[in-house]
Motif scaffolding. Structure first.
Motif, PDB file in Angstrom:
ATOM      1  N   ARG A   1       5.436   7.800  -0.650  1.00  0.00           N
ATOM      2  CA  ARG A   1       5.603   7.248  -2.007  1.00  0.00           C
ATOM      3  C   ARG A   1       5.155   5.786  -2.043  1.00  0.00           C
ATOM      4  NH1 ARG A   1      10.352  10.277  -1.722  1.00  0.00           N
ATOM      5  NH2 ARG A   1      11.554   8.424  -1.188  1.00  0.00           N
ATOM      6  N   GLU A   2       5.529   5.037  -1.011  1.00  0.00           N
ATOM      7  CA  GLU A   2       5.140   3.630  -0.944  1.00  0.00           C
ATOM      8  C   GLU A   2       3.615   3.494  -0.854  1.00  0.00           C
ATOM      9  OE1 GLU A   2       5.881  -0.238   1.951  1.00  0.00           O
ATOM     10  OE2 GLU A   2       7.270   1.451   2.070  1.00  0.00           O
ATOM     11  N   LEU A   3       2.982   4.335  -0.061  1.00  0.00           N
ATOM     12  CA  LEU A   3       1.529   4.314   0.072  1.00  0.00           C
ATOM     13  C   LEU A   3       0.858   4.658  -1.251  1.00  0.00           C
ATOM     14  CD1 LEU A   3      -1.037   4.073   1.775  1.00  0.00           C
ATOM     15  CD2 LEU A   3      -0.689   6.451   2.475  1.00  0.00           C
ATOM     16  N   ALA A   4       1.374   5.649  -1.942  1.00  0.00           N
ATOM     17  CA  ALA A   4       0.810   6.038  -3.239  1.00  0.00           C
ATOM     18  C   ALA A   4       0.921   4.882  -4.230  1.00  0.00           C
ATOM     19  CB  ALA A   4       1.505   7.286  -3.771  1.00  0.00           C
ATOM     20  N   ALA A   5       2.060   4.194  -4.238  1.00  0.00           N
ATOM     21  CA  ALA A   5       2.244   3.059  -5.141  1.00  0.00           C
ATOM     22  C   ALA A   5       1.290   1.928  -4.776  1.00  0.00           C
ATOM     23  CB  ALA A   5       3.693   2.579  -5.091  1.00  0.00           C
ATOM     24  N   ALA A   6       1.107   1.684  -3.492  1.00  0.00           N
ATOM     25  CA  ALA A   6       0.201   0.620  -3.050  1.00  0.00           C
ATOM     26  C   ALA A   6      -1.239   0.950  -3.426  1.00  0.00           C
ATOM     27  CB  ALA A   6       0.331   0.413  -1.543  1.00  0.00           C
ATOM     28  N   ARG A   7      -1.630   2.209  -3.267  1.00  0.00           N
ATOM     29  CA  ARG A   7      -2.987   2.615  -3.636  1.00  0.00           C
ATOM     30  C   ARG A   7      -3.206   2.470  -5.146  1.00  0.00           C
ATOM     31  NH1 ARG A   7      -3.651   7.903   0.266  1.00  0.00           N
ATOM     32  NH2 ARG A   7      -4.426   6.744   2.067  1.00  0.00           N
ATOM     33  N   LYS A   8      -2.198   2.821  -5.939  1.00  0.00           N
ATOM     34  CA  LYS A   8      -2.305   2.687  -7.396  1.00  0.00           C
ATOM     35  C   LYS A   8      -2.463   1.217  -7.783  1.00  0.00           C
ATOM     36  CE  LYS A   8       0.130   3.940 -11.626  1.00  0.00           C
ATOM     37  NZ  LYS A   8       1.317   4.563 -12.206  1.00  0.00           N
ATOM     38  N   GLU A   9      -1.675   0.350  -7.156  1.00  0.00           N
ATOM     39  CA  GLU A   9      -1.761  -1.088  -7.432  1.00  0.00           C
ATOM     40  C   GLU A   9      -3.118  -1.636  -6.995  1.00  0.00           C
ATOM     41  OE1 GLU A   9      -0.461  -4.940  -8.673  1.00  0.00           O
ATOM     42  OE2 GLU A   9       0.185  -2.912  -9.167  1.00  0.00           O
ATOM     43  N   MET A  10      -3.610  -1.197  -5.855  1.00  0.00           N
ATOM     44  CA  MET A  10      -4.901  -1.651  -5.356  1.00  0.00           C
ATOM     45  C   MET A  10      -6.018  -1.239  -6.323  1.00  0.00           C
ATOM     46  SD  MET A  10      -6.596  -1.081  -1.583  1.00  0.00           S
ATOM     47  CE  MET A  10      -6.933   0.650  -1.836  1.00  0.00           C
TER      48      MET A  10
END
Length: 51
Positions: free
Chosen positions: A19-28
């Motif tokens: 979930r954290e990775l998905a959020a980071a990718r979305k922000e990126m």
């Protein structure tokens, strides 16, 4: 003495990291889009300012 993590704990940690990775990718992706917009605007205004 700490016992090794259980399978359930490892699975929960894995899900949290996903979930954290998905959020980071979305922000990126959002930041990359904003960067591109700013680059285009900078180029546009640089051309407009040459008199």
């Amino acid at each position: 003495m700490d016992s090794p993590p259980t399978a359930e704990e490892l699975q929960a940690e894995n899900e949290a990291l996903r979930r954290e990775l998905a959020a980071a990718r979305k922000e990126m992706h959002k930041l990359a889009t904003e960067r591109d917009i700013l680059r285009k605007a900078t180029k546009f205004f640089a051309q407009e300012m040459t008199w």
